[in-house]
Each structure stands twice: as C-alpha cells, then as structure tokens.
Design a protein around this motif. Structure first.
Motif, PDB file in Angstrom:
ATOM      1  N   MET A   1      59.530  49.427  43.157  1.00 57.40           N
ATOM      2  CA  MET A   1      59.295  48.898  44.497  1.00 57.40           C
ATOM      3  C   MET A   1      59.067  47.383  44.425  1.00 57.40           C
ATOM      4  SD  MET A   1      56.324  49.962  47.221  1.00 57.40           S
ATOM      5  CE  MET A   1      56.156  49.119  48.779  1.00 57.40           C
ATOM      6  N   LYS A   2      59.778  46.630  45.281  1.00 59.27           N
ATOM      7  CA  LYS A   2      59.682  45.181  45.268  1.00 59.27           C
ATOM      8  C   LYS A   2      58.261  44.722  45.613  1.00 59.27           C
ATOM      9  CE  LYS A   2      61.758  41.025  47.247  1.00 59.27           C
ATOM     10  NZ  LYS A   2      62.707  40.482  48.263  1.00 59.27           N
ATOM     11  N   ASN A   3      57.765  43.772  44.843  1.00 58.06           N
ATOM     12  CA  ASN A   3      56.437  43.172  45.053  1.00 58.06           C
ATOM     13  C   ASN A   3      55.282  44.135  44.802  1.00 58.06           C
ATOM     14  OD1 ASN A   3      57.458  40.593  45.841  1.00 58.06           O
ATOM     15  ND2 ASN A   3      57.839  41.387  47.905  1.00 58.06           N
ATOM     16  N   SER A   4      55.555  45.300  44.197  1.00 55.86           N
ATOM     17  CA  SER A   4      54.491  46.284  44.009  1.00 55.86           C
ATOM     18  C   SER A   4      53.405  45.775  43.060  1.00 55.86           C
ATOM     19  CB  SER A   4      55.063  47.602  43.480  1.00 55.86           C
ATOM     20  OG  SER A   4      55.727  47.402  42.247  1.00 55.86           O
ATOM     21  N   ARG A   5      53.806  45.100  41.979  1.00 57.61           N
ATOM     22  CA  ARG A   5      52.816  44.634  41.007  1.00 57.61           C
ATOM     23  C   ARG A   5      51.932  43.532  41.581  1.00 57.61           C
ATOM     24  NH1 ARG A   5      52.269  45.256  35.374  1.00 57.61           N
ATOM     25  NH2 ARG A   5      51.011  43.594  34.428  1.00 57.61           N
ATOM     26  N   ILE A   6      52.533  42.602  42.323  1.00 56.10           N
ATOM     27  CA  ILE A   6      51.718  41.533  42.920  1.00 56.10           C
ATOM     28  C   ILE A   6      50.839  42.103  44.026  1.00 56.10           C
ATOM     29  CG2 ILE A   6      53.428  40.806  44.651  1.00 56.10           C
ATOM     30  CD1 ILE A   6      51.047  38.518  42.624  1.00 56.10           C
ATOM     31  N   THR A   7      51.320  43.129  44.732  1.00 56.99           N
ATOM     32  CA  THR A   7      50.498  43.776  45.761  1.00 56.99           C
ATOM     33  C   THR A   7      49.267  44.423  45.150  1.00 56.99           C
ATOM     34  OG1 THR A   7      52.406  44.192  47.191  1.00 56.99           O
ATOM     35  CG2 THR A   7      50.462  45.568  47.544  1.00 56.99           C
ATOM     36  N   ILE A   8      49.475  45.146  44.037  1.00 58.23           N
ATOM     37  CA  ILE A   8      48.345  45.765  43.343  1.00 58.23           C
ATOM     38  C   ILE A   8      47.371  44.688  42.864  1.00 58.23           C
ATOM     39  CG2 ILE A   8      47.675  47.078  41.290  1.00 58.23           C
ATOM     40  CD1 ILE A   8      50.369  48.579  41.549  1.00 58.23           C
ATOM     41  N   SER A   9      47.924  43.590  42.329  1.00 55.41           N
ATOM     42  CA  SER A   9      47.078  42.496  41.841  1.00 55.41           C
ATOM     43  C   SER A   9      46.230  41.912  42.954  1.00 55.41           C
ATOM     44  CB  SER A   9      47.952  41.398  41.223  1.00 55.41           C
ATOM     45  OG  SER A   9      48.666  41.873  40.108  1.00 55.41           O
ATOM     46  N   VAL A  10      46.857  41.688  44.122  1.00 58.68           N
ATOM     47  CA  VAL A  10      46.156  41.106  45.261  1.00 58.68           C
ATOM     48  C   VAL A  10      45.022  42.021  45.725  1.00 58.68           C
ATOM     49  CG1 VAL A  10      46.410  40.611  47.723  1.00 58.68           C
ATOM     50  CG2 VAL A  10      48.012  39.615  46.090  1.00 58.68           C
ATOM     51  N   PHE A  11      45.286  43.327  45.816  1.00 54.70           N
ATOM     52  CA  PHE A  11      44.259  44.266  46.263  1.00 54.70           C
ATOM     53  C   PHE A  11      43.110  44.344  45.252  1.00 54.70           C
ATOM     54  CE2 PHE A  11      47.124  45.414  49.543  1.00 54.70           C
ATOM     55  CZ  PHE A  11      46.407  46.156  50.480  1.00 54.70           C
ATOM     56  N   LEU A  12      43.429  44.394  43.950  1.00 50.73           N
ATOM     57  CA  LEU A  12      42.382  44.439  42.931  1.00 50.73           C
ATOM     58  C   LEU A  12      41.574  43.146  42.912  1.00 50.73           C
ATOM     59  CD1 LEU A  12      44.242  46.149  39.931  1.00 50.73           C
ATOM     60  CD2 LEU A  12      42.504  47.158  41.429  1.00 50.73           C
ATOM     61  N   LEU A  13      42.254  42.026  43.124  1.00 53.00           N
ATOM     62  CA  LEU A  13      41.577  40.727  43.152  1.00 53.00           C
ATOM     63  C   LEU A  13      40.592  40.664  44.311  1.00 53.00           C
ATOM     64  CD1 LEU A  13      41.618  37.913  41.754  1.00 53.00           C
ATOM     65  CD2 LEU A  13      43.282  37.212  43.473  1.00 53.00           C
ATOM     66  N   TYR A  14      41.019  41.116  45.468  1.00 50.84           N
ATOM     67  CA  TYR A  14      40.145  41.109  46.636  1.00 50.84           C
ATOM     68  C   TYR A  14      38.978  42.077  46.447  1.00 50.84           C
ATOM     69  CZ  TYR A  14      40.696  38.468  50.938  1.00 50.84           C
ATOM     70  OH  TYR A  14      40.597  37.506  51.903  1.00 50.84           O
ATOM     71  N   PHE A  15      39.231  43.215  45.802  1.00 54.02           N
ATOM     72  CA  PHE A  15      38.188  44.199  45.519  1.00 54.02           C
ATOM     73  C   PHE A  15      37.118  43.590  44.614  1.00 54.02           C
ATOM     74  CE2 PHE A  15      36.294  47.711  43.170  1.00 54.02           C
ATOM     75  CZ  PHE A  15      36.114  48.687  44.144  1.00 54.02           C
ATOM     76  N   LEU A  16      37.548  42.914  43.546  1.00 56.42           N
ATOM     77  CA  LEU A  16      36.613  42.315  42.599  1.00 56.42           C
ATOM     78  C   LEU A  16      35.805  41.193  43.244  1.00 56.42           C
ATOM     79  CD1 LEU A  16      35.453  41.977  39.775  1.00 56.42           C
ATOM     80  CD2 LEU A  16      37.452  40.591  39.169  1.00 56.42           C
ATOM     81  N   PHE A  17      36.481  40.338  44.019  1.00 55.96           N
ATOM     82  CA  PHE A  17      35.757  39.238  44.651  1.00 55.96           C
ATOM     83  C   PHE A  17      34.852  39.731  45.776  1.00 55.96           C
ATOM     84  CE2 PHE A  17      38.132  36.296  42.171  1.00 55.96           C
ATOM     85  CZ  PHE A  17      37.351  35.147  42.157  1.00 55.96           C
ATOM     86  N   ALA A  18      35.135  40.889  46.329  1.00 54.79           N
ATOM     87  CA  ALA A  18      34.226  41.489  47.308  1.00 54.79           C
ATOM     88  C   ALA A  18      32.884  41.793  46.647  1.00 54.79           C
ATOM     89  CB  ALA A  18      34.836  42.761  47.884  1.00 54.79           C
ATOM     90  N   ILE A  19      32.945  42.312  45.419  1.00 54.65           N
ATOM     91  CA  ILE A  19      31.716  42.611  44.673  1.00 54.65           C
ATOM     92  C   ILE A  19      30.966  41.325  44.343  1.00 54.65           C
ATOM     93  CG2 ILE A  19      30.795  43.566  42.526  1.00 54.65           C
ATOM     94  CD1 ILE A  19      33.186  45.489  42.478  1.00 54.65           C
ATOM     95  N   LEU A  20      31.684  40.349  43.826  1.00 54.88           N
ATOM     96  CA  LEU A  20      31.061  39.088  43.402  1.00 54.88           C
ATOM     97  C   LEU A  20      30.481  38.315  44.575  1.00 54.88           C
ATOM     98  CD1 LEU A  20      33.855  37.954  40.912  1.00 54.88           C
ATOM     99  CD2 LEU A  20      31.548  38.683  40.282  1.00 54.88           C
TER     100      LEU A  20
END
Length: 414
Positions: A1-20
């Motif tokens: 799926m196009k852009n799937s890896r960057i999409t996962i990265s963006v969601f994980l990044l936002y998840f981590l910074f939500a905690i921080l």
C-alpha cells in the motif's frame, strides 16, 4: 500500500509525543511532592513546553520545507532520546524544565512536519479531515497510555520518592526504536514546494519562508481561526494539565490513582475524536461543535458542585472514589472534535505548499493558548480553589461559540 510505512511512522510518532508532551500534568503533580515545588512555580513547566513550541514553530514553518519533513521528525526523536536519558541521571526541577523545553522544540518540528505530511499523502479535503481526526484520536490514545504508564512508576506511599523518573529510560528506548523505523520510511516531499502549487508567482515569496507565513495574515479567515485555536487549547490544556492535581487535592485521591483516573479524560477525548469524525459525514461541522461547547459548559456547571466537602479518609481506590471523579473527565468527549476539525478546515482551504506556514501559526497560537490556560488555572488553583479554576473555563467556552460562527462565515467566502 502506497505511503503505508510513512503513515505508520506518523501515527507512532504522534502516539509517542502524546505520552511525552502530555505528561506535564502528571509531572506537575510529582514535582510538587518530589522536589517540593509550589503550584505557581510548577505551572511554569507548561510555559517551558509551550513557549518552546511557539518559538521553534516560527522557525520550523519557514525552513522545514527546505530541510525536509522526515529529517525534522528524525531530529525531534534524537533530541527527545537524549532528554529522556538525562531525566533519571540528573533529577531536579531544573532538569525537568529543560526536558519540557526539549519537548516543546521537538514537538514543533514534529507537528509542522506531520501536518504538512498529511497534505502530501491525502487526496482531498474529506480524506484530509478524516485522517486528521484519526491522527488526533490516536494522539489521545497515547495520552491515555501515558497516564497508566507513569502511574506504574509512582509510589503513593512515599510521595517524595524519585522512583517515577525510571519511566524515562523506557521512553528513551522507544525514541531510539522509532528513529530507526522512520529512517527506513520513504516520503515524497516534492509537492511541499510552491512549484507544485497553483500559483507560480508564490515561488519568490516562498524563498523567504517568514514572508510567506506573514502573508497569511492578509486573509481575514486566519485571524478568526487563530482565535478559535487559541481558545480551544486554552481550555483543553487548563483542564488536562491540572486534572491530576485536582484529583489529588480536591477529589482526595491517592497520587497514583489521581493519575489513573485522569486517563478517563484521555479515553473520552480519543473516543470523541474518532467518533465525531464519523458524525461529520452527516452533521454540519458548526452545528456539531456548537452542541459540543454547550455540553461542555453544562458538564462544568453540573459536576463541580459535587466536588465540595469530600472526606479523604473515605477514598482509598476506584470503588469508593467520588462520582465526580468519573463524570467530570467525560468533558473530553465533547472537547475532542473542536481542535482537529477547525485545523482541518483551515488547512483544506489553503494550497498544499502553504500548509507548513499555516501549521507554524497553528502551533504558535496553540502553544500560547496552552501556556495561558495552564498559568491561569495554576494561579487561580493556588490562590482560590480548584473549583474556581475550572469554573473559569466557562468564559472561553462562551467566546468560542460566536468565534466559530464567524469562522463558518469566512469559510463560505473562500
């Protein structure tokens, strides 16, 4: 799926910074006990975080399109990995202030990059709005996880303990792991430049990023939107940052339970952002947000009287916690859609090459709103009462209703 890896990265990044980022409420509670800091000084942590966001966003919006969004996200993760490692090795209020300054700078890089990336990987306004709501909903799941994560390291029997600082070793590991994952996630950023936009004359303007940002102020809709964003975050951060302390001092909950119960706010906000994203397909956005503002005000008026005269000896756990401790955090359900909806509306109304500049303004005014909300709430909490501090949210809620109506009017003219 196009852009799937960057999409996962963006969601994980936002998840981590939500905690921080949203650990500030928990940390305010902890530094009051662990480092013997008063409430007024503890509220400065929000300022270190938000003013750093504002300052860094001004620079980020101007230069990130040239530097690269993915590179900026990697830089943010590297900064936070070092900051997390420093927390347990150099415990103290000064280190904590520097930590949240790093949080602010890093989140400015992340938010400008992520919001601009959304414009690159979505095809239309509808998809943009749905993506934005899902991302902000996922952000709130990170906030929810953060409350439970931190609570596992808090020693309620020894409030002065520094044991809670051990959580930062785990967070440093997460930063490093996500850095490596994002390093292998490709992103086509060619559309971020004005040569791919609608107006070729803007090429020379974009060569000076600050000028392009300032040019946005020529649009009346920008003034209205920024006021709405400022007020929205003022309310949200005022409640979020001080709810753990409110739970501990007003609801009489033990320290770890005060943090855990605050997770209800994060959970209801996450549900609201994801759920209201579906309702937007059937209900006009202004009608929906007007209903949400009304419900928020009603919940404040109905719930806060229930927080008077609670006996601390009767509260030992979830089973005998005051009913208000479970009802008030539900305000997050109605608070949830306001910020992502108005952000999506303004970004969808602009060409993609202006998204980084507009996002810079969004982050700056959101940061100023967050700092203002937390400082005012902390001051009133310290000098009057926790109830008075939360009653004050009725004022910005009342101002937001006509502000959103004006935003609707300006959007209709675009």
């Amino acid at each position: 799926m196009k852009n799937s890896r960057i999409t996962i990265s963006v969601f994980l990044l936002y998840f981590l910074f939500a905690i921080l980022l949203n650990s500030v409420g928990t940390v305010i509670l902890q530094v009051i006990h662990s480092f013997n800091v008063d409430k007024t000084n503890a509220s400065a942590l929000e300022a270190f975080k938000d003013l750093s966001i504002a300052g860094a966003s001004f620079m980020a919006a101007a230069f990130l399109p040239r530097f690269g969004y993915r590179k900026s996200m990697l830089m943010a993760l590297a900064i936070m990995a070092v900051a997390c490692i420093a927390m347990p090795f150099f415990p103290g209020f000064s280190t904590t202030k520097l930590f949240f300054m790093c949080c602010g700078i890093s989140f400015a890089l992340v938010k400008v990059s992520v919001y601009s990336t959304i414009g690159l990987i979505t095809n239309d306004a509808k998809q943009h709005g749905q993506y934005m709501n899902m991302l902000e909903g996922f952000f709130m799941l990170g906030v929810l996880s953060g409350y439970w994560l931190f609570s596992q390291f808090i020693d309620s029997t020894h409030p002065e303990s520094h044991a809670w600082l051990a959580v930062y070793s785990l967070l440093a590991t997460a930063c490093i792991a996500l850095f490596l994952f994002l390093l292998g996630s490709p992103l086509d950023e060619s559309l971020a430049h004005p040569v791919a936009g609608d107006n070729a004359n803007d090429v020379t303007i974009h060569s000076v990023g600050f000028v392009l940002m300032l040019k946005l102020f020529a649009k009346p809709i920008v003034y209205v939107f920024l006021l709405a964003a400022f007020l929205s975050v003022l309310v949200e951060q005022g409640i979020t940052s001080w709810l753990p302390t409110f739970n501990n001092e007003i609801m009489k909950l033990p320290l770890s339970l005060s943090v855990q119960v605050t997770s209800i706010l994060a959970a209801s906000t996450a549900i609201g952002r994801m759920g209201f994203g579906l309702l937007l397909k059937k209900i006009n956005w202004y009608t929906l947000l007007a209903i949400c503002l009304t419900c928020m005000g009603s919940l404040v008026l109905l719930t806060l009287p229930l927080t008077q005269g609670i006996d601390a000896s009767e509260v030992t756990g979830w089973r005998n916690a005051p009913i208000a401790a479970f009802i008030f955090p539900l305000i997050g359900l109605f608070m949830a859609p306001i910020y992502p909806v108005i952000n999506s509306l303004i970004l969808s109304a602009l060409p993609k090459y202006q998204h980084s500049s507009m996002t810079g303004l969004i982050v700056i005014f959101s940061a100023l709103g967050g700092t203002t909300g937390s400082l005012i709430t902390g001051f009133v909490f310290s000098h009057f009462s926790g109830q008075a501090a939360f009653y004050l949210t009725l004022i910005p809620l009342g101002v937001m209703l006509p502000t959103l109506w004006k935003l609707k009017h300006e959007l209709s003219r675009c």
